[in-house]
Design a protein around this motif. Structure first.
Motif, short mmCIF file in Angstrom:
data_model
loop_
_atom_site.label_atom_id
_atom_site.label_comp_id
_atom_site.label_asym_id
_atom_site.label_seq_id
_atom_site.Cartn_x
_atom_site.Cartn_y
_atom_site.Cartn_z
N ILE A 183 0.85 -1.31 0.08
CA ILE A 183 -0.09 0.03 -0.05
C ILE A 183 0.86 1.34 0.09
N ASN B 296 2.40 -2.14 4.66
CA ASN B 296 1.89 -0.60 4.81
C ASN B 296 2.85 0.16 4.33
N ALA C 205 2.25 3.41 3.52
CA ALA C 205 1.40 4.49 3.09
C ALA C 205 1.72 5.88 3.52
N ALA D 128 -0.01 5.99 6.98
CA ALA D 128 0.13 4.72 7.28
C ALA D 128 -0.34 4.32 8.72
N VAL E 246 -4.02 3.49 7.93
CA VAL E 246 -4.10 2.11 7.38
C VAL E 246 -3.83 1.14 8.32
N GLY E 247 -3.05 1.40 9.50
CA GLY E 247 -2.81 0.35 10.43
C GLY E 247 -3.95 0.23 11.42
N PHE F 95 0.70 -8.50 8.61
CA PHE F 95 0.84 -7.15 8.34
C PHE F 95 2.16 -6.43 8.64
N TRP G 224 4.76 -3.29 8.69
CA TRP G 224 5.00 -1.88 8.64
C TRP G 224 6.05 -1.42 7.65
#
Length: 380
Positions: free
Chosen positions: A13, A200, A202, A206, A209-210, A327, A329
């Motif tokens: 993303i 992620n 973004a 971010a 999104v998290g 997921f 980071w």
């Protein structure tokens, strides 16, 4: 791979420098979809950066990743870029008399990692003739600095991603994230995409999104940075002069394509947005620059703002969430994301694929705990 695959091994993303670089690395061995909220990648931060490769700039983990990135900048993959990504640009940190303690601390923190010279007023003037007489008491010169061709670096990673079969979906802001079993579903304006892994990257978005994913909160704060271009003073010929930065990061000035690029080095907390320059920051910039340099600013030729996103310790956040599986980071790069991008992407790809961190990164004294999400996480 079709233009709009509905499933993949990984969904990245964000297609700024963080997303593009890690996606290019993963696409070598994985089926990767990269989603971007805007119509073009790098619109908010990467495309507004005037980055310099500065081994002495940033917290310790960033400096290690920057040093580990140098080999990539010097020897890019075949076809990555049409011209060198780096051109020499010394970095000069200047300090007034009341800032000498800060300068001493900076020299002590970086001198073991890269060679720097401590300069007195006369030597400062030789390197930066625009400095106003009597302004700076001392400075630190880092001869290892380089200008980075940000656009070429970003486009190179995007080109590499495409060459490895990756698919980029633009105009696709994320509207929802949910996990069913071992598969993530990413709902975007451009459609729904599924994969067991979400990266992620973004940028300023971010943390949002998290939250959609139910991940931990990392305390990410987007901060507005203002920059502008003004004319060179009449008779100025030192276009190779160093980028000159206040030791407390209150301003910087860099010759740039026949003009001067200046900034108040502001870091104003803001919500994620299409950042625009505020007139107060423009005025503050002009005042600080004219105080430090023998320069009369009569007209601003161009001005803009971008977002730099930080967590509390200003190190990036790179690693798997401890709250939700699958997921990852890739956030909080702040003002260091361009110079550290090659090594940060290699690090992320290794962690994602369960591989050892490359030796050229650990050889720089890099400690993985400095960037792990667990160091900053709190309950979502």
């Amino acid at each position: 791979m079709s233009d709009r695959p509905s499933s993949a091994d990984a969904i990245v993303i964000g297609a700024g420098i963080a997303g593009a670089s890690v996606a290019a690395g993963l696409a070598r061995s994985m089926k990767v979809v990269m989603t971007e909220m805007e119509a073009q990648p790098g619109y908010h931060t990467t495309g507004r950066s005037a980055a310099v490769f500065a081994p002495s700039y940033g917290p310790e983990g960033v400096r290690a990743l920057t040093r580990a990135s140098r080999a990539f900048f010097d020897d890019t993959p075949y076809g990555f870029a049409d011209s060198p990504l780096l051109t020499p640009r010394e970095i000069l940190m200047v300090a007034r008399q009341d800032q000498l303690d800060a300068l001493d601390a900076l020299v002590a923190s970086v001198s073991g990692e890269t060679h720097v010279d401590v300069l007195g007023p006369a030597a400062l003037k030789e390197h930066q003739p625009l400095l106003r007489d009597g302004y700076a008491a001392a400075g630190m010169l880092d001869r290892g600095g380089q200008d980075i061709d940000v656009a070429a670096l970003h486009q190179g990673f995007l080109r590499l991603f495409k060459a490895h079969g990756g698919a980029m979906i633009t105009g696709a802001p994320v509207r929802g994230l949910r996990r069913n079993g071992e598969i993530w579903s990413v709902e975007t304006k451009a459609g729904s995409f599924s994969a067991p892994l979400v990266v992620n990257a973004a940028g300023a978005w971010a943390e949002s999104v998290g939250r959609m994913a139910g991940a931990e909160t990392i305390g990410l704060v987007p901060k507005r940075r203002t920059a502008m271009v003004v004319a060179e003073p009449e008779g100025f010929t030192r276009r190779e002069a160093p980028i000159t930065i206040d030791v407390d990061e209150q301003f910087y000035l860099k010759p740039d394509a026949g003009r001067l690029l200046i900034s108040p080095a502001d870091e104003t907390p803001t919500d994620p947005c299409d950042a625009q320059p505020e007139e107060i920051d423009v005025a503050i910039c002009a005042d600080r620059i004219m105080t430090a340099f023998d320069l009369e600013i009569r007209r601003i030729e161009n001005k803009w703002a971008g977002l730099r996103s930080f967590v509390a310790d200003k190190e990036p956040v790179i690693g798997f969430s401890r709250a939700v599986p699958g997921f990852f980071w890739m956030a909080g790069q702040g003002g260091y994301g361009i110079q550290s991008a090659p090594a940060a992407a290699e690090l992320a790809a290794a962690l994602i694929q369960g591989q050892a961190i490359p030796a050229h990164i650990t050889d720089q004294g890099f400690e993985p705990g400095r960037i792990a999400p667990g160091r900053v996480e709190s309950a979502a």
